[in-house]
Design a protein around this motif. Structure first.
Motif, PDB file in Angstrom:
ATOM      1  N   UNK A 108      -4.937  -0.130   5.788  1.00  0.00           N
ATOM      2  CA  UNK A 108      -4.404  -1.224   4.980  1.00  0.00           C
ATOM      3  C   UNK A 108      -5.528  -2.133   4.482  1.00  0.00           C
ATOM      4  N   UNK A 109      -6.502  -2.410   5.352  1.00  0.00           N
ATOM      5  CA  UNK A 109      -7.628  -3.238   4.919  1.00  0.00           C
ATOM      6  C   UNK A 109      -8.405  -2.533   3.814  1.00  0.00           C
ATOM      7  N   UNK A 110      -8.639  -1.233   3.978  1.00  0.00           N
ATOM      8  CA  UNK A 110      -9.345  -0.473   2.953  1.00  0.00           C
ATOM      9  C   UNK A 110      -8.589  -0.394   1.649  1.00  0.00           C
ATOM     10  N   UNK A 111      -7.258  -0.495   1.701  1.00  0.00           N
ATOM     11  CA  UNK A 111      -6.468  -0.484   0.464  1.00  0.00           C
ATOM     12  C   UNK A 111      -6.475  -1.850  -0.210  1.00  0.00           C
ATOM     13  N   UNK A 192       0.972  -8.076  -9.242  1.00  0.00           N
ATOM     14  CA  UNK A 192      -0.076  -7.531  -8.387  1.00  0.00           C
ATOM     15  C   UNK A 192      -0.402  -8.479  -7.244  1.00  0.00           C
ATOM     16  N   UNK A 193      -0.326  -9.795  -7.526  1.00  0.00           N
ATOM     17  CA  UNK A 193      -0.548 -10.764  -6.448  1.00  0.00           C
ATOM     18  C   UNK A 193       0.498 -10.606  -5.351  1.00  0.00           C
ATOM     19  N   UNK A 194       1.773 -10.418  -5.745  1.00  0.00           N
ATOM     20  CA  UNK A 194       2.817 -10.187  -4.751  1.00  0.00           C
ATOM     21  C   UNK A 194       2.584  -8.914  -3.971  1.00  0.00           C
ATOM     22  N   UNK A 200      -1.244  -7.614   2.593  1.00  0.00           N
ATOM     23  CA  UNK A 200      -1.995  -8.501   3.475  1.00  0.00           C
ATOM     24  C   UNK A 200      -1.113  -9.028   4.594  1.00  0.00           C
ATOM     25  N   UNK A 201       0.149  -9.288   4.303  1.00  0.00           N
ATOM     26  CA  UNK A 201       1.077  -9.754   5.336  1.00  0.00           C
ATOM     27  C   UNK A 201       1.336  -8.673   6.375  1.00  0.00           C
ATOM     28  N   UNK A 202       1.369  -7.410   5.949  1.00  0.00           N
ATOM     29  CA  UNK A 202       1.505  -6.332   6.928  1.00  0.00           C
ATOM     30  C   UNK A 202       0.317  -6.325   7.882  1.00  0.00           C
ATOM     31  N   UNK A 203      -0.880  -6.559   7.352  1.00  0.00           N
ATOM     32  CA  UNK A 203      -2.050  -6.661   8.226  1.00  0.00           C
ATOM     33  C   UNK A 203      -1.896  -7.846   9.170  1.00  0.00           C
ATOM     34  N   UNK A 204      -1.389  -8.984   8.640  1.00  0.00           N
ATOM     35  CA  UNK A 204      -1.174 -10.153   9.493  1.00  0.00           C
ATOM     36  C   UNK A 204      -0.177  -9.879  10.593  1.00  0.00           C
ATOM     37  N   UNK A 474       5.992 -12.015   8.146  1.00  0.00           N
ATOM     38  CA  UNK A 474       7.153 -11.226   7.726  1.00  0.00           C
ATOM     39  C   UNK A 474       7.831 -11.859   6.520  1.00  0.00           C
ATOM     40  N   UNK A 475       7.982 -13.188   6.562  1.00  0.00           N
ATOM     41  CA  UNK A 475       8.575 -13.876   5.408  1.00  0.00           C
ATOM     42  C   UNK A 475       7.685 -13.751   4.176  1.00  0.00           C
ATOM     43  N   UNK A 476       6.363 -13.858   4.376  1.00  0.00           N
ATOM     44  CA  UNK A 476       5.447 -13.688   3.255  1.00  0.00           C
ATOM     45  C   UNK A 476       5.530 -12.270   2.690  1.00  0.00           C
ATOM     46  N   UNK A 477       5.667 -11.283   3.573  1.00  0.00           N
ATOM     47  CA  UNK A 477       5.774  -9.896   3.111  1.00  0.00           C
ATOM     48  C   UNK A 477       7.028  -9.699   2.264  1.00  0.00           C
ATOM     49  N   UNK A 478       8.146 -10.285   2.707  1.00  0.00           N
ATOM     50  CA  UNK A 478       9.387 -10.173   1.927  1.00  0.00           C
ATOM     51  C   UNK A 478       9.234 -10.868   0.582  1.00  0.00           C
ATOM     52  N   UNK A 479       8.620 -12.081   0.597  1.00  0.00           N
ATOM     53  CA  UNK A 479       8.423 -12.805  -0.659  1.00  0.00           C
ATOM     54  C   UNK A 479       7.503 -12.033  -1.601  1.00  0.00           C
ATOM     55  N   UNK A 480       6.420 -11.469  -1.066  1.00  0.00           N
ATOM     56  CA  UNK A 480       5.527 -10.677  -1.900  1.00  0.00           C
ATOM     57  C   UNK A 480       6.190  -9.440  -2.455  1.00  0.00           C
ATOM     58  N   UNK A 481       7.022  -8.782  -1.626  1.00  0.00           N
ATOM     59  CA  UNK A 481       7.715  -7.578  -2.102  1.00  0.00           C
ATOM     60  C   UNK A 481       8.698  -7.908  -3.214  1.00  0.00           C
ATOM     61  N   UNK A 482       9.463  -9.005  -3.030  1.00  0.00           N
ATOM     62  CA  UNK A 482      10.420  -9.400  -4.070  1.00  0.00           C
ATOM     63  C   UNK A 482       9.685  -9.746  -5.360  1.00  0.00           C
ATOM     64  N   UNK A 483       8.560 -10.456  -5.232  1.00  0.00           N
ATOM     65  CA  UNK A 483       7.784 -10.819  -6.426  1.00  0.00           C
ATOM     66  C   UNK A 483       7.270  -9.584  -7.153  1.00  0.00           C
ATOM     67  N   UNK A 484       6.757  -8.632  -6.388  1.00  0.00           N
ATOM     68  CA  UNK A 484       6.222  -7.425  -7.020  1.00  0.00           C
ATOM     69  C   UNK A 484       7.309  -6.573  -7.668  1.00  0.00           C
ATOM     70  N   UNK A 485       8.549  -6.691  -7.187  1.00  0.00           N
ATOM     71  CA  UNK A 485       9.636  -5.896  -7.759  1.00  0.00           C
ATOM     72  C   UNK A 485      10.243  -6.534  -8.993  1.00  0.00           C
TER      73      UNK A 485
END
Length: 557
Positions: A108-111, A192-194, A200-204, A474-485
């Motif tokens: 994930x870090x390498x990605x 792309x930011x989302x 990054x949230x998955x890494x967190x 986890x909340x950041x990951x959901x917010x990022x996923x929704x934004x990217x979709x």
């Protein structure tokens, strides 16, 4: 033929060797890093991690339930050692699970890092140059501004830039002083930011889970009504520390179980006698000098002391028993924790009195909350409430083996080397006690009395330092996923020119990066805003506007 042609095979072999040189050590490392940090590998490792966690629900886990693991090994002497060798009783701390975990973390870090650099460059770069043929874009249209509108090509582009900036586009105006001024606009960088925030949230989350496993702890304790528990290592019945846990980190709290109540279903015929609610009334203190507090502990409603949570995981009955030896001295006195075996709380009982003289005493049997007898004279419990409590015991004397230093299960009594005093098949018969009753053992070995009945609870105390971080990421990951979709990356180009008769000719085109089913609606919105800015003062008879949608290639030229 007058001559023979040369053999082409050596030439082909030489060409093959030249086209595929052998990879050196550095090249192999570069190739392995490229494979590991690809998104395909990250998704594969994420799926593999989920599959690797499945044995944790199929086999008992030693950190959570060590007695169940010991029982599995005893019941499966052939398969058990193989399962233990494969670390299936310690799935989440096993070598293979940790390897998958670490590889996913690195992948994930390498990605994320290369994509973050590319996104940063994209933010700082200018929008792509204006295509030569806007008509080839998927959304294309033209507008004609009348000569008396007073809007030149440069003014039209300036107006379009203001409109698009207000709509959230990043705009660059080109060749404003030339004959064919144009602009390029771009928006949707949040997509792309989302995506980056999600990864990054998955890494967190992985980091916080690792922190919890390294610096947290988990312990189990049984608390009887009226007893207290102090959060120290010696107070736990079972304790599993993290790899880097320090006992000094224990929260200095204390808990007293004032009362435990269970409410059973008394109305439904199908679920009669099923438990409905468990309520433990606690008196807690956050430290030695802290004032006491009254708190309620329920299932799925834990009590927290800082980041340490206390969870209700079990309950049962604890008969209060007094055992006196042959000399009349009290060898044991207090509540005995029973182990329920069915829905009506039929519970196994083991009592050990190693201080009895002249022989140590032991008792094995069962406790019935509401005892009745069937046609064969066998007692059983018909209700989980203590309507007719009863103890049914067999007694033994001899060496209980507690002085050897070998740890024993407090809920099991090994009777192989003991002499039985009471039992259904013996002349003395078994021991049946109601509350307040006393039974005298044969051969002057002493007595046992059933003095009262209490309840107990089993609690699981957990400290996970990274738990709040897991929630935040986890909340950041959901917010990022929704934004990217839901955010789309779009580009708009507008070009203007002046006709011989003084009219201003404007053409525009829109292009989406990836699939965008709302691109046509965006094109209509942009056209409407431009029309409102340019043609609001003119009637349709004095101006013309045409739209020519095209389904040509979406390639950015």
């Amino acid at each position: 033929m007058s001559g023979s042609s040369p053999n082409p095979e050596p030439c082909l072999q030489e060409a093959t060797r030249a086209a595929a040189p052998a990879l050196g050590f550095k090249e192999m490392l570069r190739w392995a890093w490229t494979q590991l940090t690809s998104m395909r590998t990250a998704l594969l490792l994420l799926l593999l991690l989920a599959v690797a966690a499945v044995p944790g629900s199929l086999f008992p886990q030693r950190p959570v339930n060590a007695p169940a693991v010991a029982r599995y090994l005893k019941d499966n002497p052939a398969v058990g050692p193989v399962v233990d060798t494969l670390q299936l009783f310690d799935v989440y701390t096993s070598v293979w699970f940790s390897a998958i975990y670490l590889l996913l973390f690195i992948s994930l870090i390498g990605c994320v890092l290369p994509r973050a650099r590319a996104h940063y460059k994209a933010l700082r770069s200018s929008p792509p140059r204006t295509p030569r043929r806007l008509s080839r874009l998927p959304e294309y249209g033209t507008m004609v501004l009348p000569a008396d509108a007073g809007t030149s090509a440069a003014a039209a582009i300036s107006d379009a830039a203001a409109v698009l900036k207000k709509r959230g586009y990043r705009v660059e105006v080109r060749d404003l002083d030339g004959n064919r001024p144009s602009l390029g606009a771009e928006r949707g960088f949040l997509k792309e930011a989302g995506n980056l925030v999600f990864h990054t949230s998955l890494i967190g989350v992985l980091v916080c889970v690792a922190v919890g496993g390294m610096f947290g702890y988990r312990g189990q304790k049984i608390i009887v009504e009226g007893d207290s528990f102090i959060n120290t290592l010696v107070s736990y019945d079972a304790f599993t520390p993290g790899t880097n846990f320090n006992p000094a980190w224990l929260e200095p709290f204390g808990v007293t179980l004032d009362k435990f109540e269970v409410r059973f279903d008394r109305e439904s015929k199908k679920q009669f006698g099923q438990p409905i609610d468990f309520t433990a009334a606690l008196t807690t203190k956050d430290g030695a000098g802290a004032p006491p507090r009254q708190q309620i502990l329920k299932v799925n409603d834990p009590v927290y002391f800082g980041e340490t949570g206390m969870f209700l995981v079990g309950n049962g009955y604890a008969p209060v028993v007094t055992v006196k030896d042959g000399t009349g001295k009290t060898a044991f006195s207090g509540p005995v924790v029973t182990v329920p075996s069915d829905g009506v709380y039929t519970s196994s009982v083991v009592i050990k009195a190693p201080d009895a003289a002249p022989s140590q005493l032991g008792f094995v049997g069962f406790f019935l909350p509401s005892a009745v007898k069937n046609d064969q004279g066998i007692s059983y419990s018909f209700d989980p409430d203590p309507l007719n409590p009863q103890l049914n015991l067999n007694s033994y004397y001899g060496n209980l083996g507690l002085d050897t230093g070998v740890p024993q299960n407090v809920y099991v009594l090994d009777v192989k080397k003991l002499t039985q005093l009471n039992g259904r098949d013996l002349p003395a018969g078994g021991i049946t006690l109601a509350p307040g009753a006393t039974y005298t053992l044969p051969d002057g070995k002493g007595s046992i009395s059933f003095d009262g009945l209490k309840r107990y609870i089993g609690v699981d105390v957990r400290s996970t330092p990274g738990q709040s971080g897991v929630l935040v990421f986890s909340l950041l990951a959901v917010a990022g996923l929704i934004t990217s979709l839901y955010v789309n990356r779009r580009r708009v180009w507008v070009r203007a020119g002046t006709h011989e008769d003084g009219r201003t000719m404007v053409e525009y085109g829109l292009l989406a990066r990836g699939e965008d089913h709302r691109l046509a609606a965006e094109a209509a919105a942009v056209r409407g805003l431009l029309s409102h800015r340019w043609l609001s003062n003119y009637s349709p008879a004095n101006c013309a506007a045409t739209a020519n949608p095209s389904s040509s290639s979406t390639t950015d030229r």
